[in-house]
Write an enzyme that holds these catalytic residues in place. Structure first.
Site, PDB file in Angstrom:
ATOM      1  N   TYR A  65       0.822  -1.220   0.000  1.00  0.00           N
ATOM      2  CA  TYR A  65       0.000   0.000   0.000  1.00  0.00           C
ATOM      3  C   TYR A  65       0.855   1.269   0.000  1.00  0.00           C
ATOM      4  CZ  TYR A  65      -2.781   3.842   1.888  1.00  0.00           C
ATOM      5  OH  TYR A  65      -3.348   5.068   2.097  1.00  0.00           O
TER       6      TYR A  65
ATOM      7  N   LYS B  66       1.187   4.150  -3.018  1.00  0.00           N
ATOM      8  CA  LYS B  66       0.832   5.542  -2.764  1.00  0.00           C
ATOM      9  C   LYS B  66       2.024   6.477  -2.992  1.00  0.00           C
ATOM     10  CE  LYS B  66      -2.556   7.014  -1.273  1.00  0.00           C
ATOM     11  NZ  LYS B  66      -3.720   7.623  -2.005  1.00  0.00           N
TER      12      LYS B  66
END
Length: 341
Positions: A140, A144
């Site tokens: 994640y 990002k």
């Protein structure tokens, strides 16, 4: 540009819906896109579109006639393959940036995360110039970080001004993720204190996070070149002791506060072993412990928001206790379930 329409991706989410309400209250026209419709926001005046932002045709449709984008849509999590997070977090951002440039939009506000610079070590008061780590503890934050980098590098191209905000641990009434997850794990006996409990962390109330995104948008629309191409941390202004904060939430929810604990080293090694085992067995379910979770629960992570306050005009909330009081009935309702991870 004649249109005053702002596109909010992930508009039905916890943060996205708060941003929509604030934009509407300030006189903007709002178009929202998500995988499903949210009639309650449509009733408030949001032009709603159901669609998958990994599809170029959907992105092109929702970007037509838009002045600027606030991009909050993302797949969050601490477990899962790289391709899944890139498909949900990186590809849509790249498609939106391309379409924004093609439609000669004025501004692109990206909702990022402090985890993009987190490498598992203590972070105390670091500023927005902190470098990306050489490795991330899960996919994640990596996805990002790649998305954020693309956003900031797009500043100035075809007249587009960009900014990236990093709100940390968003909380508030009707939070569908963080607080229900803590309550669920406490009730099921799966929550353990990691480390000595004295690590300080940042949090941010959802209303303050929404305000920061709207402030950034208006700065970009006003042509503020100092804000453009910058990343900003967003928080409540003062860190809290991680486990004291968790205990306070659980006590208000009237569920047992965990007394069992693990050292950070034990939890980190356990997380690494479980990750390897789950990968070997090709299990899609999230392991009960991961290295990222161990580090987040045991290490300090709070940030310098002075640039955010100075350059965006942002002011943290001053009534944290009152807002917690106003959440009391909702917190107590969480133990009734059903709750899920």
């Amino acid at each position: 540009m004649a249109s005053n329409r702002i596109l909010v991706t992930g508009y039905g989410g916890f943060l996205g819906s708060a941003i929509c309400r604030r934009l509407l209250s300030e006189g903007f026209s709002v178009r929202g896109v998500a995988r499903k419709n949210y009639p309650e926001l449509q009733a408030l005046g949001v032009e709603v579109v159901a669609g998958d932002l990994s599809q170029a045709s959907v992105v092109e449709e929702v970007c037509s006639g838009v002045r600027a984008i606030i991009h909050t849509a993302a797949l969050a999590g601490v477990w899962g393959p790289r391709r899944m997070y890139e498909a949900s977090n990186l590809r849509p951002t790249l498609l939106l940036l391309e379409s924004a440039r093609r439609h000669r939009m004025e501004a692109f506000v990206n909702c990022s995360s402090p985890s993009v610079v987190f490498d598992g070590k203590d972070q105390r008061g670091i500023g927005p110039d902190a470098p990306y780590p050489k490795r991330w503890l899960c996919e994640y934050p990596r996805s990002k970080a790649l998305a954020e980098r693309a956003v900031l590098e797009s500043n100035g191209r075809e007249g587009l001004r960009t900014v990236s905000l990093r709100p940390h641990l968003i909380w508030g009434r009707n939070d569908p993720h963080l607080i229900p997850r803590l309550v669920d794990r406490a009730i099921s006996g799966k929550l353990r204190r990691i480390g000595n409990g004295m690590n300080e962390i940042d949090t941010v109330h959802v209303d303050a996070a929404a305000e920061a995104h709207c402030l950034a948008l208006k700065k970009l629309l006003d042509g503020d070149e100092q804000v453009a191409a910058q990343a900003f941390f967003v928080s409540d202004g003062e860190p809290v002791l991680c486990w004291q904060w968790i205990a306070q939430l659980l006590e208000r929810a009237k569920v047992p506060v965990p007394r069992k604990s693990l050292s950070f080293t034990t939890a980190y090694i356990l997380g690494g072993c479980l990750e390897a085992t789950y990968q070997l067995l090709r299990r899609s379910a999230e392991p009960p412990m991961t290295r990222f979770v161990a580090a987040q629960l045991a290490k300090a992570h709070y940030y310098d928001i002075r640039p955010t306050c100075k350059m965006l005009g942002y002011a943290p909330i001053e009534d944290r206790a009152l807002r917690l009081d106003a959440m009391q009935d909702w917190l107590e309702s969480l133990k009734e379930g059903p709750l899920s991870d």
